[in-house]
Design an enzyme around this catalytic site. Structure first.
Site, PDB file in Angstrom:
ATOM      1  N   ARG A  60       0.851  -1.189   0.000  1.00 31.14           N
ATOM      2  CA  ARG A  60       0.000   0.000   0.000  1.00 31.14           C
ATOM      3  C   ARG A  60       0.886   1.238   0.000  1.00 31.14           C
ATOM      4  O   ARG A  60       1.955   1.252   0.599  1.00 31.14           O
ATOM      5  CB  ARG A  60      -0.899   0.029   1.246  1.00 31.14           C
ATOM      6  N   TYR A  84      -1.413  -3.456  -6.741  1.00 31.73           N
ATOM      7  CA  TYR A  84      -1.270  -4.088  -5.418  1.00 31.73           C
ATOM      8  C   TYR A  84      -2.635  -4.197  -4.714  1.00 31.73           C
ATOM      9  O   TYR A  84      -3.436  -3.255  -4.732  1.00 31.73           O
ATOM     10  CB  TYR A  84      -0.292  -3.294  -4.540  1.00 31.73           C
ATOM     11  N   LYS A 100      -9.753  -2.245   1.461  1.00 31.83           N
ATOM     12  CA  LYS A 100      -9.460  -1.074   2.290  1.00 31.83           C
ATOM     13  C   LYS A 100     -10.235   0.161   1.805  1.00 31.83           C
ATOM     14  O   LYS A 100     -10.704   0.958   2.616  1.00 31.83           O
ATOM     15  CB  LYS A 100      -7.961  -0.778   2.278  1.00 31.83           C
ATOM     16  N   HIS A 104     -11.079  -1.913  11.318  1.00 30.61           N
ATOM     17  CA  HIS A 104      -9.955  -2.751  10.896  1.00 30.61           C
ATOM     18  C   HIS A 104      -9.779  -3.841  11.952  1.00 30.61           C
ATOM     19  O   HIS A 104      -8.835  -3.799  12.747  1.00 30.61           O
ATOM     20  CB  HIS A 104      -8.706  -1.859  10.793  1.00 30.61           C
ATOM     21  N   SER A 112      -1.345  -3.256  11.093  1.00 28.07           N
ATOM     22  CA  SER A 112      -0.845  -4.251  10.148  1.00 28.07           C
ATOM     23  C   SER A 112       0.433  -4.875  10.721  1.00 28.07           C
ATOM     24  O   SER A 112       1.206  -4.196  11.400  1.00 28.07           O
ATOM     25  CB  SER A 112      -0.525  -3.593   8.809  1.00 28.07           C
ATOM     26  N   CYS A 155       0.810  -7.272  13.028  1.00 25.93           N
ATOM     27  CA  CYS A 155       0.821  -7.662  14.436  1.00 25.93           C
ATOM     28  C   CYS A 155       0.202  -9.041  14.649  1.00 25.93           C
ATOM     29  O   CYS A 155      -0.087  -9.426  15.781  1.00 25.93           O
ATOM     30  CB  CYS A 155       0.077  -6.645  15.289  1.00 25.93           C
ATOM     31  N   ASP A 208      -9.712  -9.341   9.022  1.00 24.43           N
ATOM     32  CA  ASP A 208      -9.184  -7.999   8.729  1.00 24.43           C
ATOM     33  C   ASP A 208     -10.188  -6.867   8.930  1.00 24.43           C
ATOM     34  O   ASP A 208      -9.801  -5.781   9.331  1.00 24.43           O
ATOM     35  CB  ASP A 208      -8.659  -7.963   7.288  1.00 24.43           C
ATOM     36  N   ARG A 225       2.046 -12.340  -0.587  1.00 20.70           N
ATOM     37  CA  ARG A 225       0.686 -12.567  -0.079  1.00 20.70           C
ATOM     38  C   ARG A 225       0.061 -13.813  -0.667  1.00 20.70           C
ATOM     39  O   ARG A 225       0.494 -14.303  -1.706  1.00 20.70           O
ATOM     40  CB  ARG A 225      -0.197 -11.373  -0.489  1.00 20.70           C
TER      41      ARG A 225
HETATM   42  C1  OXD Z   1      -3.072  -4.265   5.871  1.00 18.55           C
HETATM   43  C2  OXD Z   1      -3.636  -5.431   5.160  1.00 18.55           C
HETATM   44  O1  OXD Z   1      -2.114  -3.677   5.382  1.00 18.55           O
HETATM   45  O2  OXD Z   1      -4.595  -6.014   5.692  1.00 18.55           O
HETATM   46  O3  OXD Z   1      -3.579  -3.932   6.948  1.00 18.55           O
HETATM   47  O4  OXD Z   1      -3.177  -5.768   4.065  1.00 18.55           O
HETATM   48 MN    MN Z   2      -5.350  -4.996   7.396  1.00 19.50          MN
END
Ligand code: OXD
Ligand code: MN
Length: 582
Positions: free
Chosen positions: A68, A196, A205, A225, A247, A249, A274, A365
């Site tokens: 991102r 991406y 998002k 989130h 993100s 964690c 998420d 990913r």
């Molecule tokens: C983030 C994701 O960056 O979920 O939070 O990809």
């Molecule tokens: Mn996320």
């Protein structure tokens, strides 16, 4: 003018982008085959070993398009103060003037895919329709996994204009001509120059957090989130929790944790990893759905040890992005199981040998259908969602936050969420990472002024007659030599168990200035070899660290000026007073 609002919009964007062909995606399996065939022909996709990984494909992104791009992400509200000090802002006029030339003729020679999709379970009152047009076959194939796409969405939409239009083009993939733009007043998204996931799969998002958070404020609900999980207790009752972590964690791992307390009857059911959409139910409880239909998870570090459910899920119908592959066409990444085989092709498609750079990109990913995951809750698609008993906030804090604590009430819990922060992992062993303040893990995703966002949380709380209890956890507290004190991963279920006991009014706790902390004996540590000293350190409230934390929070909150609710300042002052008195 003829046609439905959707048809008119598609005509309009086609006139601008001038694709050679327009394909309306219906969501069928035959269509999936066609998309993959197309992607294989244009080398957007590579087939993985179909025996071991049936239906799985590899995608390699442009090397400068792997994450991102927050600095190129804008909220284009009419007034800058509505975007607030933590968002990049551009006026809608400027945003259009800047990017219209990038969209003009951008799809010449390309196919434009029209992707109608639903965020939320089919038939759920929570659900919303979005429509993305894109010139990326990777995006089209990925959106099929991440959303309920095609016919179902068109049926839900009918001839209504109630959908979130999202225009996406790869453009020339140049970071100089990359913009991720949100027009919240028109519920519209424009994204150009990136393929991406977080920038290009517009349902995730862009719609489900940035646009949806704006809509939620207007309509009285929350777009967060957060993962959603259910902890089943020995009586068979399932307690649902929603948890927000920045993100990286371990949200995905926690959402599908395999419980070491299974023989006692504790197990985790996954609802989402998420995003959570949360509403006040007629019963005064908070109800949650996961708007997504798939997971877009980080590959490195995922293994049978850290996340066996995910390892099982990705064995079919999965798109891998920027991972390495073995000679046999199997996906590979750092941490999958020890060291690498000696012959790998790295994420850029080059031969890799041990000792050279990482074989998989650190942000590589997998995009995987949620239904593949063995721990999915039987209720994950319930139209009314699941009732939330606890909200958990967390971050990566080397020193300041104990393993777990409970807020005194909803307002204090909102303050705990507003004060969230996470430390980047530092390169030097003893160095403490750089702290990034990240309220409710929404800093990059809140589509409006975060001062108003805290006020909205307080308003929602006032409508809950049975509000969830609010907790804060920290799996990352370190000892003297920088080592993690808590084993983490599956063992985190022990903290979830205490949380559920607290919700039932059973778990024991000590009242401290920051909230309720478990008494030394109240966490189930059976089978773990943690010394009493380590536990004491894990649960300690470090007064000096909190003094510094208060100062940093003050600095952060001040930027919101008048838009910061007085209640947040009251809680800040009350915490300072409790710390001073302790
Ligand atoms: C983030 C994701 O960056 O979920 O939070 O990809
Ligand atoms: Mn996320």
């Amino acid at each position: 003018m003829s046609g439905t609002p959707l048809e008119r919009w598609v005509d309009e964007v086609a006139a601008i982008t001038q694709p050679d062909r327009i394909v309306w995606c219906d969501g069928s399996d035959e269509e999936a085959q066609r998309l993959y065939e197309q992607g294989l022909a244009e080398k957007t996709f590579y087939r993985l070993n179909q025996k071991a990984y049936p239906g799985c494909h590899l995608h390699r992104s442009h090397p400068s398009d792997v994450a991102r791009t927050e600095h190129l992400t804008f909220i284009c509200s009419r007034r800058q103060e509505d975007a607030g000090p933590t968002n990049n802002w551009m006026s809608p006029e400027e945003a259009r003037a800047k990017t219209l030339p990038l969209f003009r003729g951008a799809m010449r020679g390309r196919t434009m895919y029209v992707l109608p999709y639903i965020m939320g379970p089919v038939g759920s009152p929570f659900s919303k329709v979005g429509v993305e047009v894109t010139d990326s076959v990777y995006v089209a194939a990925s959106m099929r996994i991440m959303t309920r796409l095609g016919k179902v969405a068109l049926e839900q939409l009918g001839s209504s204009e109630d959908f979130c239009p999202g225009l996406h083009s790869l453009g020339d993939l140049s970071p100089e001509r990359r913009f991720i733009l949100h027009f919240p007043e028109e519920r519209t998204i424009w994204s150009v120059g990136s393929g991406y996931g977080g920038n290009a799969l517009l349902g995730k998002k862009c719609f489900s957090l940035r646009i949806a958070s704006w809509m939620g404020r207007q309509e009285g609900w929350l777009a967060e989130h957060m993962l959603i999980l259910g902890l089943e207790d020995p009586s068979g009752q399932v307690w649902y929790m929603a948890a927000a972590f920045p993100s990286a964690c371990g949200k995905t791992n926690l959402a599908m944790l395999v419980s070491p307390l299974a023989d006692q009857g504790y197990r985790v059911w996954t609802v989402g990893d998420d995003i959570a959409w949360l509403r006040v139910g007629p019963d005064g409880r908070l109800w949650a759905v996961n708007p997504e239909a798939g997971f877009f998870g980080v590959a490195p570090g995922t293994s049978d040890r850290t996340n066996p459910n995910m390892m099982a899920a990705i064995r079919r119908s999965t798109i891998f992005t920027n991972v390495a592959i073995t000679q046999d066409g199997l996906p590979w990444w750092e941490g999958i199981n020890g060291t690498g085989p000696d012959s790998l092709i790295d994420w850029r498609g080059n031969r890799w040998s041990p000792g050279s750079d990482k074989a998989a990109h650190p942000n590589s990913r997998f995009t995987v259908p949620a239904r593949n995951c063995p721990s999915m809750s039987p209720h994950w698609e319930d139209p009314q969602g699941v009732p939330i008993s606890a909200i958990i906030f967390g971050g990566r804090r080397a020193r300041v936050a104990p393993l777990v604590y409970q807020s005194f009430d909803w307002q204090h819990g909102v303050f705990v969420g507003a004060g969230m922060a996470s430390e980047t992992t530092a390169a030097a062993i003893h160095a403490v990472g750089v702290t990034r303040r990240d309220p409710m893990a929404m800093l990059p995703f809140c589509g409006y002024n975060m001062g108003d966002y805290f006020a909205h949380w307080l308003r929602v709380g006032a409508r809950l007659s049975q509000p969830p209890a609010i907790f804060h956890v920290n799996w990352f507290r370190t000892g003297e030599s920088g080592q993690f004190l808590w084993p983490g991963f599956g063992e985190n279920v022990r903290v979830l168990k205490w949380i559920v006991e607290r919700v039932q009014g059973k778990g024991e706790a000590t009242e401290t200035p920051i909230g309720f902390v478990p008494t030394p004996g109240s966490l189930d540590l059976e089978g773990l070899s943690l010394s009493p000293e380590t536990m004491e350190e894990l649960l300690r409230v470090d007064r000096d660290a909190w003094e510094q934390e208060l100062a940093e929070q003050k600095q952060f909150f001040e930027q919101f000026g008048e838009r910061l609710p007085q209640e947040i300042w009251q809680e800040h002052a009350a915490l300072a007073a409790r710390l001073g008195a302790s």
